[in-house]
Design an enzyme around this catalytic site. Structure first.
Site, short mmCIF file in Angstrom:
data_model
loop_
_atom_site.label_atom_id
_atom_site.label_comp_id
_atom_site.label_asym_id
_atom_site.label_seq_id
_atom_site.Cartn_x
_atom_site.Cartn_y
_atom_site.Cartn_z
CG HIS A 194 -0.86 1.28 -4.44
ND1 HIS A 194 -0.92 1.15 -5.80
CD2 HIS A 194 -1.35 0.12 -3.95
CE1 HIS A 194 -1.42 -0.04 -6.12
NE2 HIS A 194 -1.68 -0.69 -5.01
CD GLU A 232 -2.73 -1.30 -0.11
OE1 GLU A 232 -2.98 -0.29 -0.79
OE2 GLU A 232 -3.05 -2.45 -0.47
CO CO Z 1 -2.47 -2.61 -4.85
#
Ligand code: CO
Length: 189
Positions: A164, A161
């Site tokens: 990202h 995450e």
């Molecule tokens: Co992802």
């Protein structure tokens, strides 16, 4: 905001490759509502009936860029299981401006490789990441700055995450010359 399989941004898309902006704290109403909606998405997506009814792809985490908002926010819900498959603990976070402050040398990868809400094509291979990390962030669920010491699966999800927020996707880490390359000291989970 409606978050479902059809509204989530899919690779390739320029937003998925951008470095997300830092969020001003304390959170404004709009940011709070978005992060709450992201967390709700993750929770609901893990219920098979709701997921089917509301067109949700199952997820353990989601980042704001995946719903089109270029900000450093991510929601995560990861369960621990015992040998019989019963949930023994749940690790839930709604993080703002997360920063990884410590990494272990030891690495880990998921046996089946990783997946992503925004990546609908298969990218096979081990994604090696540090096995243990420390994350500092503001957590909306606890309404305070927190420090997370994570290992194993939770550490992998948090790194996926947080990647990202930097415009990095999981397949960037795959060795395309040798997708299932076994590293002697790494743990396969
Ligand atoms: Co992802």
């Amino acid at each position: 905001m409606i978050i479902n399989k059809d509204t989530i941004i899919v690779d390739p898309h320029p937003l998925l490759r951008k470095r997300a902006e830092k969020v001003v704290l304390p959170l404004g109403d709009e940011d709070r509502e978005l992060l709450e909606a992201m967390f709700t998405y993750v929770k609901k997506s893990q219920d098979d009936d709701i997921a089917e009814k509301e067109n949700l792809l199952p997820a353990v985490g989601i980042a704001a860029v995946q719903v089109g908002v270029d900000k450093q926010m991510t929601a995560v819900s990861v369960n621990d299981y015992d040998d019989d498959g019963n949930i023994t603990a749940t690790h839930e976070f709604a993080l703002v401006n997360p920063v990884i402050t410590q990494y272990s040398k030891k690495e880990a990868a998921l046996a089946a490789g990783e997946g992503c809400l925004s990546i609908r094509e298969e990218h096979e291979g081990y994604v090696y990441r540090p096995h243990r990390i420390t994350v500092k962030a503001y957590d909306l669920l606890q309404d305070k700055q927190i420090e997370i010491k994570a290992s194993g699966y939770l550490a992998i999800v948090l790194q996926h995450e947080i990647d990202h927020l930097k415009g990095i996707l999981f397949y960037d880490h795959i060795n395309t010359q040798n997708r299932w390359h076994e590293k002697a000291k790494a743990i396969i989970i």
